[in-house]
Design a protein around this motif. Structure first.
Motif, PDB file in Angstrom:
ATOM      1  N   LEU A  41       0.818  -1.215   0.000  1.00 22.19           N
ATOM      2  CA  LEU A  41       0.000   0.000   0.000  1.00 22.19           C
ATOM      3  C   LEU A  41       0.851   1.265   0.000  1.00 22.19           C
ATOM      4  O   LEU A  41       0.454   2.284  -0.578  1.00 22.19           O
ATOM      5  N   ARG A  44       1.673   1.613  -3.548  1.00 23.30           N
ATOM      6  CA  ARG A  44       0.493   2.144  -4.240  1.00 23.30           C
ATOM      7  C   ARG A  44       0.422   3.663  -4.087  1.00 23.30           C
ATOM      8  O   ARG A  44       0.236   4.388  -5.061  1.00 23.30           O
ATOM      9  N   ASP A  45       0.572   4.143  -2.864  1.00 24.77           N
ATOM     10  CA  ASP A  45       0.457   5.574  -2.600  1.00 24.77           C
ATOM     11  C   ASP A  45       1.533   6.368  -3.347  1.00 24.77           C
ATOM     12  O   ASP A  45       1.243   7.420  -3.926  1.00 24.77           O
ATOM     13  N   LEU A  48       0.605   6.377  -7.042  1.00 24.63           N
ATOM     14  CA  LEU A  48      -0.510   7.293  -7.312  1.00 24.63           C
ATOM     15  C   LEU A  48       0.007   8.729  -7.453  1.00 24.63           C
ATOM     16  O   LEU A  48      -0.386   9.447  -8.372  1.00 24.63           O
ATOM     17  N   TYR A 151     -11.066   4.071  -6.867  1.00 30.30           N
ATOM     18  CA  TYR A 151     -11.162   5.072  -5.806  1.00 30.30           C
ATOM     19  C   TYR A 151     -12.180   6.135  -6.197  1.00 30.30           C
ATOM     20  O   TYR A 151     -11.885   7.029  -6.985  1.00 30.30           O
ATOM     21  N   PRO A 155      -8.015  10.400  -3.686  1.00 30.30           N
ATOM     22  CA  PRO A 155      -7.020  10.353  -2.601  1.00 30.30           C
ATOM     23  C   PRO A 155      -6.223  11.643  -2.441  1.00 30.30           C
ATOM     24  O   PRO A 155      -5.671  11.891  -1.382  1.00 30.30           O
ATOM     25  N   ARG A 156      -6.190  12.477  -3.469  1.00 34.01           N
ATOM     26  CA  ARG A 156      -5.444  13.740  -3.370  1.00 34.01           C
ATOM     27  C   ARG A 156      -6.193  14.775  -2.538  1.00 34.01           C
ATOM     28  O   ARG A 156      -5.582  15.690  -2.002  1.00 34.01           O
ATOM     29  N   ARG A 159      -7.193  12.817   2.557  1.00 32.52           N
ATOM     30  CA  ARG A 159      -6.013  12.102   3.043  1.00 32.52           C
ATOM     31  C   ARG A 159      -6.357  10.906   3.920  1.00 32.52           C
ATOM     32  O   ARG A 159      -5.603   9.947   4.000  1.00 32.52           O
ATOM     33  N   LYS A 161      -7.639   7.640   4.616  1.00 28.57           N
ATOM     34  CA  LYS A 161      -8.056   6.462   3.855  1.00 28.57           C
ATOM     35  C   LYS A 161      -9.322   5.826   4.416  1.00 28.57           C
ATOM     36  O   LYS A 161     -10.071   5.183   3.687  1.00 28.57           O
ATOM     37  N   TRP A 164     -12.331   7.030   2.448  1.00 28.96           N
ATOM     38  CA  TRP A 164     -12.431   6.808   1.011  1.00 28.96           C
ATOM     39  C   TRP A 164     -13.592   5.881   0.684  1.00 28.96           C
ATOM     40  O   TRP A 164     -13.794   4.864   1.343  1.00 28.96           O
TER      41      TRP A 164
END
Length: 175
Positions: A41, A44-45, A48, A151, A155-156, A159, A161, A164
């Motif tokens: 993860l 992933r972040d 992204l 998503y 996510p921007r 913050r 999670k 989300w």
């Protein structure tokens, strides 16, 4: 609506589903990597952020971001992709490549928080209903025809999670 998160491991805040839905093919741009499950993860972040910088720098119109699981091996290396949907096909470069989320029947569930529980709940729902996911056993792990988290919350801009909204989709085998 809370649903069991699988094998007595708490509940999942389900917003929609589980259900079977038809999805059209969608063009994508993404970064595909192999990474251990542990720490995935964080990868992933970082991807992204890198992808959004790439898209902004080129002025590419795009939709929601997704995290696609091409091959799952929770004890080993995962083959994953971070991407976005695009309204038309685009070329990429040596880092960001074009692709497609294929059309088909998908098992789908939208949730908030507890991603592992939500994934487990959807996988167990598929098995419990007698559906068959589009997947194959390979030496690398479970290879999926198409399995991803979309998503719905950007996510921007959010913050946390745990806030989300995430839609899980697993393509089903025909028949």
């Amino acid at each position: 609506m809370p649903v069991p998160g699988g094998r007595g491991r708490g509940v999942v805040a389900v917003v929609e589903g589980p259900a079977i839905v038809e999805r059209d093919a969608r063009h994508t741009l993404g970064i595909r990597v192999r990474t251990p499950f542990r720490g995935m993860l964080a990868v992933r972040d970082a991807l992204l952020a890198e992808l959004h910088e790439w898209l902004t720098g080129r002025g590419v119109e795009h939709g929601a971001a997704f995290f696609r699981l091409h091959v799952v091996d929770m004890a080993g290396v995962m083959d994953v992709e971070v991407g976005v949907t695009t309204p038309t096909a685009h070329g990429g470069d040596d880092r960001v490549g074009p692709g497609t989320l294929p059309a088909g029947r998908y098992a789908s569930l939208t949730h908030v928080d507890h991603a592992r529980r939500a994934n487990r709940a959807l996988v167990e729902w598929i098995a419990g209903t007698g559906l068959v996911p589009d997947r194959a056993d390979t030496p690398e792990g479970d290879a999926f025809g198409c399995r991803y988290e979309m998503y719905l919350t950007d996510p921007r801009t959010e913050r946390m999670k745990t806030k989300w909204r995430v839609r899980l989709d697993i393509r089903l085998r025909d028949g």
